[in-house]
Design an enzyme around this catalytic site. Structure first.
Site, mmCIF file in Angstrom:
data_model
loop_
_atom_site.group_PDB
_atom_site.id
_atom_site.type_symbol
_atom_site.label_atom_id
_atom_site.label_comp_id
_atom_site.label_asym_id
_atom_site.label_seq_id
_atom_site.Cartn_x
_atom_site.Cartn_y
_atom_site.Cartn_z
ATOM 1 N N TYR A 1 0.872 -1.186 0.000
ATOM 2 C CA TYR A 1 0.000 0.000 0.000
ATOM 3 C C TYR A 1 0.901 1.226 0.000
ATOM 4 O O TYR A 1 1.862 1.298 0.774
ATOM 5 C CB TYR A 1 -0.886 -0.007 1.240
ATOM 6 C CG TYR A 1 -1.769 1.217 1.394
ATOM 7 C CD1 TYR A 1 -1.483 2.190 2.354
ATOM 8 C CD2 TYR A 1 -2.879 1.415 0.584
ATOM 9 C CE1 TYR A 1 -2.286 3.314 2.500
ATOM 10 C CE2 TYR A 1 -3.696 2.539 0.734
ATOM 11 C CZ TYR A 1 -3.387 3.485 1.692
ATOM 12 O OH TYR A 1 -4.180 4.599 1.838
ATOM 13 N N ASP B 1 9.438 2.675 -0.800
ATOM 14 C CA ASP B 1 8.424 3.396 -0.020
ATOM 15 C C ASP B 1 8.685 3.086 1.455
ATOM 16 O O ASP B 1 8.272 2.040 1.956
ATOM 17 C CB ASP B 1 7.021 2.970 -0.449
ATOM 18 C CG ASP B 1 5.966 3.662 0.398
ATOM 19 O OD1 ASP B 1 4.761 3.462 0.129
ATOM 20 O OD2 ASP B 1 6.331 4.402 1.338
ATOM 21 N N LYS C 1 4.934 9.399 8.260
ATOM 22 C CA LYS C 1 4.834 8.880 9.628
ATOM 23 C C LYS C 1 5.911 9.449 10.569
ATOM 24 O O LYS C 1 5.858 10.620 10.945
ATOM 25 C CB LYS C 1 4.819 7.346 9.603
ATOM 26 C CG LYS C 1 3.583 6.796 8.860
ATOM 27 C CD LYS C 1 3.507 5.295 8.855
ATOM 28 C CE LYS C 1 2.481 4.787 7.881
ATOM 29 N NZ LYS C 1 1.107 4.868 8.359
HETATM 30 P P1 KE4 Z 1 -0.451 8.608 4.296
HETATM 31 O O1 KE4 Z 1 -0.966 9.301 3.059
HETATM 32 O O2 KE4 Z 1 -1.540 7.846 5.027
HETATM 33 O O3 KE4 Z 1 0.351 9.551 5.207
HETATM 34 O O4 KE4 Z 1 0.652 7.530 3.842
HETATM 35 C C1 KE4 Z 1 0.274 6.573 2.885
HETATM 36 C C2 KE4 Z 1 1.196 5.382 3.006
HETATM 37 C C3 KE4 Z 1 2.214 5.233 2.080
HETATM 38 N N1 KE4 Z 1 3.074 4.197 2.147
HETATM 39 C C4 KE4 Z 1 2.984 3.287 3.143
HETATM 40 C C5 KE4 Z 1 3.965 2.162 3.195
HETATM 41 C C6 KE4 Z 1 1.969 3.393 4.124
HETATM 42 O O5 KE4 Z 1 1.887 2.461 5.119
HETATM 43 C C7 KE4 Z 1 1.056 4.458 4.056
HETATM 44 C C8 KE4 Z 1 -0.077 4.619 5.050
HETATM 45 N N2 KE4 Z 1 -0.242 3.557 5.988
HETATM 46 C C9 KE4 Z 1 -1.584 3.407 6.510
HETATM 47 C C10 KE4 Z 1 -1.586 2.270 7.531
HETATM 48 N N3 KE4 Z 1 -1.097 1.056 7.058
HETATM 49 C C11 KE4 Z 1 -2.094 4.666 7.112
HETATM 50 C C12 KE4 Z 1 -3.311 4.520 7.983
HETATM 51 C C13 KE4 Z 1 -4.554 4.977 7.300
HETATM 52 O O6 KE4 Z 1 -4.688 4.760 6.099
HETATM 53 O O7 KE4 Z 1 -5.398 5.578 8.017
#
Ligand code: KE4
Length: 435
Positions: A151, A246, A274
């Site tokens: 993801y 990523d 994060k």
């Molecule tokens: P954000 O746009 O949510 O800041 O980051 C996206 C993203 C990109 N790459 C990786 C590897 C990620 O894990 C994420 C976001 N992770 C999720 C939880 N697995 C965020 C939580 C959510 O979607 O509310």
């Protein structure tokens, strides 16, 4: 740890959730918070301190979501909090550069030497979206290779067989993604370098980039097989494909320099989020100067953002990375995370529950499956209903895990030995209670 919090009630959360449903889709601002897959309603949080959070019904939990990874130092870490407050007193946003952006950029480069130049954005999604546009602009190629179950945020072209909430909610390929995006996104199985080699033999010269989570954390935690990352680096070098790590989740998490340090692989671009924001909205993408200098205004690849480099968010990120210079934090995290993972594994074994456990640094996962998990197919063989019962059993015992089988649990510097022991005790009881 009380056996089950006697008067465990979430009535106030349920009330507020009903109200939230009237104004916000699904009552939440991010789907994975919805608790649907674990059969309940989200609990509304009042406050957090150290490794604990308190909900609006007054229940306290040992927190292993840690805001989905950013809070590696725990909630309301005193130094980070002080720096945020000091920044607010000087004004919250100027739409003009501040020295803080330069300070955070230099800190990121100190932790990740593969990064010559870095651009701040406001989320991991913005980081991956921008990195892909840059890779396409730099190579003048269209195809992007991503892996099943990884993801990378809700970028149109990547919401295809995506992990995290997309998988949790059973819609790994989102409606609304135009066919053109789908056609230019190649989905291959994670941890299978032959699949990449075979595809690139045919169409490698059409591929702009390969983007992956070097440790997958959005189908549960799935480490790379030995040699997998090295092989991807070899293939991308051979076909002049931009390799994007990523590290939104793994950055500053699995080691100070992220997965690229842990596995000794130098990607061309890295995306971050994060931890880099210490709990405030910060994302970033960076890498080889030759590529990064194609970004506007110095190059033609456009990317912009009203609040990019926001001084308050920068202050949170700087304070966090300054604290993470203390490598003892990682030694402690490793010790505590190993103890927790072994405790989770033993609690399942003693209860006769079939599980498979993974861990890289302070991100870990308990899969409710008898299979060994090494990719999306084996990860999704997990019994999500059993995970849901375990999740609720832990919640009632004061332990807050991710409300989805396809996420990671995070240990923070604020979790102490007694928190870990209490968590293991709760797990022993919750596992025994599984039907
Ligand atoms: P954000 O746009 O949510 O800041 O980051 C996206 C993203 C990109 N790459 C990786 C590897 C990620 O894990 C994420 C976001 N992770 C999720 C939880 N697995 C965020 C939580 C959510 O979607 O509310």
């Amino acid at each position: 740890m009380p056996p089950v919090t006697k008067n465990f009630t979430i009535s106030k959360s349920n009330e507020v959730f009903k109200e939230a449903l009237k104004h916000i889709p699904g009552g939440v601002n991010s789907p994975v918070r919805a608790f649907g897959p674990v059969g309940g309603h989200p609990i509304f949080i009042q406050s957090g301190s150290g490794c604990r959070i308190r909900d609006i019904d007054g229940n306290e939990y040992i927190d292993y979501v840690c805001s989905w990874g950013p809070l590696i130092l725990g909630h309301n870490e005193p130094y980070v909090a002080r720096q945020i407050k000091a920044a607010v007193d000087k004004g919250t946003s100027f739409g003009a550069p501040t020295e803080l952006e330069v300070q955070l950029a230099k800190l990121v480069k100190e932790f990740m030497p593969s990064i010559d130049k870095v651009r701040m954005v406001n989320s991991g999604t913005e980081a991956t979206m921008s990195a892909i546009r840059l890779a396409r602009g730099f190579t003048r190629r269209d195809l992007v290779i991503k892996f099943e179950g990884c993801y990378h945020g809700h970028v149109d072209g990547l919401l295809i067989k995506a992990g995290s909430g997309a998988t949790t909610l059973g819609v790994p390929t989102s409606p609304g993604v135009p066919q053109g995006y789908i056609d230019s996104t190649i989905i291959l199985p994670f941890n299978d370098s032959n699949a990449v080699e075979n595809f690139c033999r045919e169409r490698g010269k059409e591929v702009a980039c390969i983007i992956l989570e070097p440790v997958a954390g959005n189908m549960g935690v799935v480490p790379p097989k030995p040699g997998y990352l090295e092989k991807l680096r070899e293939i991308t070098r051979h076909y002049s494909i931009v390799l994007i790590f990523d590290e939104v989740m793994t950055g500053f998490r699995v080691s100070p320099g992220g997965a690229q340090e842990l596995y000794g692989i130098k990607p061309d671009l890295t995306t971050l989020g994060k931890v880099i924001g210490g709990g405030l909205p910060v994302g970033a993408y960076g890498g080889r100067a030759e590529i990064m200098d194609r970004v506007a205004p110095v190059g033609p690849v456009y990317q912009a953002g009203t609040l990019s480099g926001n001084p308050v968010a920068m202050s949170a990120g700087i304070a966090t990375l300054e604290r993470l210079r203390d490598k003892n934090i990682y030694k402690q995290l490793e010790k505590k995370s190993q103890c927790l993972a072994e405790g989770f594994e033993k609690s399942a074994r003693d209860a006769g529950v079939k599980t498979y456990h993974t861990r890289v640094g302070s991100m870990l996962c308990t899969f409710f499956t008898k299979d060994t998990v090494h990719d999306y197919k084996t990860a999704t063989s997990s019994d999500t209903k059993r995970y849901a019962r375990y999740f609720n059993g832990m919640l009632e015992r004061g332990v807050y895990l991710a409300p989805s089988q396809f996420e990671a649990a995070f240990v923070s510097a604020a979790h102490n030995d007694s928190d870990i022991e209490a968590t293991i005790e709760a797990s022993c009881q919750a596992m025994k209670d599984l039907p």
